[in-house]
Motif scaffolding. Sequence first.
Motif, PDB file in Angstrom:
ATOM      1  N   MET A  11      40.197 -22.801 -37.380  1.00  0.00           N
ATOM      2  CA  MET A  11      39.364 -21.511 -38.174  1.00  0.00           C
ATOM      3  C   MET A  11      37.795 -21.909 -37.578  1.00  0.00           C
ATOM      4  O   MET A  11      37.287 -22.966 -37.895  1.00  0.00           O
ATOM      5  N   VAL A  12      37.257 -20.870 -37.101  1.00  0.00           N
ATOM      6  CA  VAL A  12      36.094 -20.688 -36.724  1.00  0.00           C
ATOM      7  C   VAL A  12      35.300 -19.968 -37.865  1.00  0.00           C
ATOM      8  O   VAL A  12      35.735 -18.869 -38.222  1.00  0.00           O
ATOM      9  N   VAL A  13      34.347 -20.428 -38.548  1.00  0.00           N
ATOM     10  CA  VAL A  13      33.664 -19.694 -39.655  1.00  0.00           C
ATOM     11  C   VAL A  13      32.034 -19.693 -39.375  1.00  0.00           C
ATOM     12  O   VAL A  13      31.477 -20.712 -39.179  1.00  0.00           O
ATOM     13  N   ASP A  14      31.758 -18.324 -39.109  1.00  0.00           N
ATOM     14  CA  ASP A  14      30.340 -18.003 -38.519  1.00  0.00           C
ATOM     15  C   ASP A  14      29.938 -16.654 -38.656  1.00  0.00           C
ATOM     16  O   ASP A  14      30.827 -15.687 -38.616  1.00  0.00           O
ATOM     17  N   ASP A  15      28.760 -16.438 -39.117  1.00  0.00           N
ATOM     18  CA  ASP A  15      28.382 -14.989 -39.495  1.00  0.00           C
ATOM     19  C   ASP A  15      27.920 -14.140 -38.228  1.00  0.00           C
ATOM     20  O   ASP A  15      27.588 -13.014 -38.393  1.00  0.00           O
ATOM     21  N   THR A  16      27.735 -14.816 -37.047  1.00  0.00           N
ATOM     22  CA  THR A  16      27.252 -14.072 -35.919  1.00  0.00           C
ATOM     23  C   THR A  16      28.367 -14.140 -34.940  1.00  0.00           C
ATOM     24  O   THR A  16      29.229 -14.889 -34.360  1.00  0.00           O
ATOM     25  N   GLU A  17      28.522 -12.850 -34.445  1.00  0.00           N
ATOM     26  CA  GLU A  17      29.766 -12.521 -33.765  1.00  0.00           C
ATOM     27  C   GLU A  17      29.382 -13.007 -32.241  1.00  0.00           C
ATOM     28  O   GLU A  17      30.499 -13.208 -31.862  1.00  0.00           O
ATOM     29  N   THR A  41      35.148 -15.949 -47.704  1.00  0.00           N
ATOM     30  CA  THR A  41      36.517 -15.508 -46.874  1.00  0.00           C
ATOM     31  C   THR A  41      37.136 -16.978 -46.125  1.00  0.00           C
ATOM     32  O   THR A  41      38.532 -17.157 -46.067  1.00  0.00           O
ATOM     33  N   ALA A  42      36.481 -17.740 -45.762  1.00  0.00           N
ATOM     34  CA  ALA A  42      36.950 -19.092 -45.112  1.00  0.00           C
ATOM     35  C   ALA A  42      37.485 -19.904 -46.169  1.00  0.00           C
ATOM     36  O   ALA A  42      38.733 -20.531 -46.037  1.00  0.00           O
TER      37      ALA A  42
END
Length: 371
Positions: A11-17, A41-42
Amino acid sequence: MMRKPEDCTLMVVDDTETNIDLLLDTLGPEYEVMVAIDGATALEHAKASPPDLILLDIMMPGMDGFEVCRRLKQDARTKDIPIVFITAMNEVLDEHKGLALGAVDYITKPFNPAIVRVRVHNHLSLKLAKEALADQNASLEERVRERTKELEQTQDVTIQCIASLAETRDMETGEHIRRSQHYVRTLARHLRNHPRFRHALDSSLFIDQLFKSAPLHDIGKVGVPDRILLKEGPLTKEECEEMKRHTIYGYEALQRAEKGMSGQKSFLSTAAEIAHTHHERWDGTGYPRGLKGDEIPVSGRLMAIADVYDALISKRSYKKAFSHEKAVSIITEGDGRTLPRHFDPDVLEAFMKEAETFRSIAKRFCDGDPL
């Protein structure tokens, strides 16, 4: 079969596309990759479908990566998921905080894709190895439990068979064996918190040993000649002395058997103690050693009253079976003999309080007509 790293989900959790796309390009060809663009969401996805590893950014709106990590580690469903922080925060204190929260690694941006792939592969390999070891240990523990249960069942059956052999020589029954076990355990459980008995009966293991040992209390009868053991009339003084030696025969046989066992004190030691002392009397008039009061082991004191009660309610060639009420009366008040003084007063009191339990045990393992 042990899973391989390439079978794992990330799982990748990041707010930058842009960051997400770069990690998908780096890891997508080898792994199935889930994506979350914020902490809430994560957490939701991790609980619903736990990934094998999480790559977590720190600087996100709302809930930052540190808080996400803390919550993941607090939840039993997600606490074992390896977390790798991958962030632009490159201060030593930030790295220390992330690792202190339970992360397994800390990678700073901009990152080298090759290094990310190697570290992810290594952490997944370690996780899978731990899982395989845990599965192996669980399987081994289950096999040990099964084997231990088999050994205990074999031991119990062997004890019952040996004890039955001794009992049938003087026309007693296997039900006498079972009753005796339950009588002794009833008394032990009643007295386990008593100040005088707490030191001896505070262990469930020892009470279990008493239960296992009780059937062997008269094993020494196999050494008594039939002409004495099966005699219907009164025994002569000499014959009485020989009959009394069954306590010594049983004690010596069980002690020899226990010498062949290593490790902690076994139930055979308790069995030997019971066989040797269950005819000793509180007032010192018993046999074979004439022990008095607290000189008599607790196991022998418990077995003494259990044995007398069962003898009274059982039919013999030389006597009829007494009723439960009559047996209790004889034990507690006597019948012309000094019987009450034969027993430890506190054990006698426990017997009186558990008299109805004794009646229930006698009914449950009844030889003939119920009491």
